[in-house]
Design an enzyme around this catalytic site. Structure first.
Site, PDB file in Angstrom:
ATOM      1  N   SER A   1       0.219   4.426 -12.043  1.00  0.00           N
ATOM      2  CA  SER A   1       0.348   5.411 -10.997  1.00  0.00           C
ATOM      3  C   SER A   1       1.660   6.037 -11.059  1.00  0.00           C
ATOM      4  O   SER A   1       2.743   5.476 -10.964  1.00  0.00           O
ATOM      5  CB  SER A   1       0.230   4.476  -9.463  1.00  0.00           C
ATOM      6  OG  SER A   1       0.967   5.399  -8.465  1.00  0.00           O
TER       7      SER A   1
ATOM      8  N   HIS B   1      -2.663   7.509 -13.179  1.00  0.00           N
ATOM      9  CA  HIS B   1      -3.279   7.412 -11.709  1.00  0.00           C
ATOM     10  C   HIS B   1      -2.537   8.516 -11.046  1.00  0.00           C
ATOM     11  O   HIS B   1      -1.237   8.431 -10.900  1.00  0.00           O
ATOM     12  CB  HIS B   1      -3.373   6.223 -11.328  1.00  0.00           C
ATOM     13  CG  HIS B   1      -3.851   5.958  -9.735  1.00  0.00           C
ATOM     14  ND1 HIS B   1      -5.070   6.031  -9.668  1.00  0.00           N
ATOM     15  CD2 HIS B   1      -3.275   5.933  -8.584  1.00  0.00           C
ATOM     16  CE1 HIS B   1      -5.397   5.873  -8.153  1.00  0.00           C
ATOM     17  NE2 HIS B   1      -4.158   5.893  -7.877  1.00  0.00           N
TER      18      HIS B   1
ATOM     19  N   ASP C   1      -1.311  10.045  -7.583  1.00  0.00           N
ATOM     20  CA  ASP C   1      -1.497   9.983  -6.268  1.00  0.00           C
ATOM     21  C   ASP C   1      -1.234  11.340  -5.275  1.00  0.00           C
ATOM     22  O   ASP C   1       0.116  11.652  -5.597  1.00  0.00           O
ATOM     23  CB  ASP C   1      -0.558   8.856  -5.712  1.00  0.00           C
ATOM     24  CG  ASP C   1      -1.003   7.434  -5.962  1.00  0.00           C
ATOM     25  OD1 ASP C   1      -0.506   6.647  -6.677  1.00  0.00           O
ATOM     26  OD2 ASP C   1      -2.214   7.498  -5.772  1.00  0.00           O
TER      27      ASP C   1
ATOM     28  N   MET D   1      -0.593  12.928  -1.835  1.00  0.00           N
ATOM     29  CA  MET D   1      -0.582  12.437  -0.420  1.00  0.00           C
ATOM     30  C   MET D   1      -0.058  13.686   0.453  1.00  0.00           C
ATOM     31  O   MET D   1       1.049  14.601  -0.184  1.00  0.00           O
ATOM     32  CB  MET D   1       0.593  11.283  -0.150  1.00  0.00           C
ATOM     33  CG  MET D   1       0.251  10.007  -1.017  1.00  0.00           C
ATOM     34  SD  MET D   1       1.447   8.698  -0.638  1.00  0.00           S
ATOM     35  CE  MET D   1       0.907   7.483  -1.925  1.00  0.00           C
TER      36      MET D   1
ATOM     37  N   HIS E   1      -5.978  10.682  -7.148  1.00  0.00           N
ATOM     38  CA  HIS E   1      -6.635   9.979  -5.898  1.00  0.00           C
ATOM     39  C   HIS E   1      -6.074  10.718  -4.943  1.00  0.00           C
ATOM     40  O   HIS E   1      -4.965  11.064  -4.335  1.00  0.00           O
ATOM     41  CB  HIS E   1      -5.915   8.633  -6.053  1.00  0.00           C
ATOM     42  CG  HIS E   1      -5.765   7.656  -4.787  1.00  0.00           C
ATOM     43  ND1 HIS E   1      -5.062   6.515  -4.325  1.00  0.00           N
ATOM     44  CD2 HIS E   1      -6.614   7.796  -3.614  1.00  0.00           C
ATOM     45  CE1 HIS E   1      -5.518   6.043  -3.274  1.00  0.00           C
ATOM     46  NE2 HIS E   1      -6.469   7.011  -2.669  1.00  0.00           N
TER      47      HIS E   1
ATOM     48  N   MET F   1      -5.337  11.280  -1.107  1.00  0.00           N
ATOM     49  CA  MET F   1      -5.165  10.649   0.366  1.00  0.00           C
ATOM     50  C   MET F   1      -4.599  11.876   1.076  1.00  0.00           C
ATOM     51  O   MET F   1      -3.411  12.094   1.651  1.00  0.00           O
ATOM     52  CB  MET F   1      -3.858   9.698  -0.019  1.00  0.00           C
ATOM     53  CG  MET F   1      -4.332   8.537  -0.544  1.00  0.00           C
ATOM     54  SD  MET F   1      -2.910   7.514  -1.256  1.00  0.00           S
ATOM     55  CE  MET F   1      -2.795   8.413  -2.673  1.00  0.00           C
TER      56      MET F   1
ATOM     57  N   MET G   1      -8.586  -0.108  -2.172  1.00  0.00           N
ATOM     58  CA  MET G   1      -7.422  -0.244  -1.970  1.00  0.00           C
ATOM     59  C   MET G   1      -6.952  -1.555  -1.578  1.00  0.00           C
ATOM     60  O   MET G   1      -7.415  -2.027  -0.814  1.00  0.00           O
ATOM     61  CB  MET G   1      -6.774   0.537  -0.806  1.00  0.00           C
ATOM     62  CG  MET G   1      -6.796   2.232  -0.903  1.00  0.00           C
ATOM     63  SD  MET G   1      -5.949   2.690  -2.444  1.00  0.00           S
ATOM     64  CE  MET G   1      -4.379   2.263  -2.150  1.00  0.00           C
TER      65      MET G   1
ATOM     66  N   ASP H   1      -6.316  -0.795  -6.426  1.00  0.00           N
ATOM     67  CA  ASP H   1      -5.179   0.133  -6.521  1.00  0.00           C
ATOM     68  C   ASP H   1      -4.222  -0.548  -5.331  1.00  0.00           C
ATOM     69  O   ASP H   1      -4.371  -0.330  -4.141  1.00  0.00           O
ATOM     70  CB  ASP H   1      -5.542   1.303  -6.131  1.00  0.00           C
ATOM     71  CG  ASP H   1      -4.558   2.522  -6.191  1.00  0.00           C
ATOM     72  OD1 ASP H   1      -4.840   3.477  -5.528  1.00  0.00           O
ATOM     73  OD2 ASP H   1      -3.367   1.833  -6.254  1.00  0.00           O
TER      74      ASP H   1
HETATM   75  C1  DX5 Z   1      -0.708   3.822  -2.742  1.00  0.00           C
HETATM   76  C2  DX5 Z   1      -1.269   4.548  -4.041  1.00  0.00           C
HETATM   77  C3  DX5 Z   1      -1.061   3.502  -5.163  1.00  0.00           C
HETATM   78  C4  DX5 Z   1       0.311   2.941  -5.359  1.00  0.00           C
HETATM   79  C5  DX5 Z   1       0.311   1.699  -6.158  1.00  0.00           C
HETATM   80  O1  DX5 Z   1      -1.108   4.672  -1.434  1.00  0.00           O
HETATM   81  O2  DX5 Z   1      -2.549   4.970  -3.873  1.00  0.00           O
HETATM   82  O3  DX5 Z   1      -1.680   4.062  -6.332  1.00  0.00           O
HETATM   83  O4  DX5 Z   1       1.104   4.025  -5.898  1.00  0.00           O
HETATM   84  O5  DX5 Z   1       1.759   1.393  -6.543  1.00  0.00           O
HETATM   85  P1  DX5 Z   1       1.854  -0.078  -6.648  1.00  0.00           P
HETATM   86  O6  DX5 Z   1       1.343  -0.460  -7.895  1.00  0.00           O
HETATM   87  O7  DX5 Z   1       3.524  -0.126  -6.847  1.00  0.00           O
HETATM   88  O8  DX5 Z   1       1.452  -1.096  -5.670  1.00  0.00           O
HETATM   89 ZN    ZN Z   2      -3.694   5.414  -5.482  1.00  0.00          ZN
END
Ligand code: DX5
Ligand code: ZN
Length: 231
Positions: free
Chosen positions: A12, A37, A39, A41, A70, A72, A141, A183
């Site tokens: 990620s 990956h 992320d 947000m 991903h 969010m 998750m 994840d």
């Molecule tokens: C959290 C993300 C994950 C996160 C994983 O909302 O969707 O992808 O970055 O990070 P680690 O592996 O550090 O938990």
């Molecule tokens: Zn993620």
């Protein structure tokens, strides 16, 4: 009979050094990452803000492996369009964030990407009941979304088994292959249990980019630890 896809580690970018993101994604690809990956947000659906399609477009030419976006965010449809144009390969979103889940999944596929739904720790897998034919990935998750570096939530193992059973039943009826990704809080010391529960794709942010022996250039050691744990 399990229909797992080949195991894949998806680092990620949330935990990467954003001042050197191009180098970071190239380095994890060289070390054996199967996906990047990505992320996203929006500080609305989750209490954090990261990066948009511009950054996806910027890293696209630097890696050959799929970019696993991903989302969010809420709403999702306009960003599905933008990330598809920016070079995303997979686009996953949370069912709670779309007012028309089936339509949003179809939009991802109509734009030429692989589609998926993301399930928060308390979100039921029942959202899959009528759209199994429209997902190429199920993302569970194992932390509450919004931040890297959190602890793995153990109940995810039972949920992973339940998701694996749904995928295997779907394929037994002639359905398409579906990746099962987990994840959050994935480390070399818990990844084997997550794989045994039925996952085949593993997101790892802080375990990769925060690895003590990672000198920001080579990630071979942490990938070797993951490979050993999955052997
Ligand atoms: C959290 C993300 C994950 C996160 C994983 O909302 O969707 O992808 O970055 O990070 P680690 O592996 O550090 O938990
Ligand atoms: Zn993620």
């Amino acid at each position: 009979m399990s229909n797992k896809q080949p195991y894949c580690i998806a680092p990620s970018i949330l935990s990467a050094d954003f001042a050197r993101l191009g180098e970071e994604v190239k380095a994890v690809e060289a070390a054996g990452a199967g996906f990047i990956h990505f992320d996203v947000m929006d500080n609305h659906y989750v209490p954090n803000l990261t990066v948009g399609p511009l950054v996806c477009k910027a890293i696209r030419p630097h890696v050959k492996i799929p970019i696993d976006v991903h989302l969010m965010v809420s709403p999702v449809d306009s960003l599905i369009n933008d990330f598809a144009k920016a070079g995303a390969d997979y686009i996953t979103f949370h069912p709670e964030a779309s007012s028309h889940i089936d339509r949003s999944l179809q939009l991802v596929r109509d734009l030429g990407c692989k589609s998926g739904l993301v399930f928060n720790p308390s979100t039921s897998l029942d959202h899959l009941d009528w759209v199994m034919d429209k997902v190429d990935m199920i993302l569970l998750m194992s932390v509450n979304p919004g931040f890297g570096g959190q602890a793995f939530i153990p109940s995810t193992l039972e949920k992973t088994k339940a998701a694996r059973a749904r995928i295997d039943a779907h394929i037994a009826k002639g359905g398409q292959p579906i990746r099962l990704e987990v994840d959050g809080g994935i480390k070399p010391d818990n990844i084997a249990a997550v794989a045994a529960a039925g996952a085949d794709t593993f997101v790892a942010g802080s375990a990769v980019f925060g690895a003590p022996d990672a000198n920001g250039k080579s990630y071979n050691d942490i990938f070797a630890k993951f490979s050993k744990a999955l052997a």
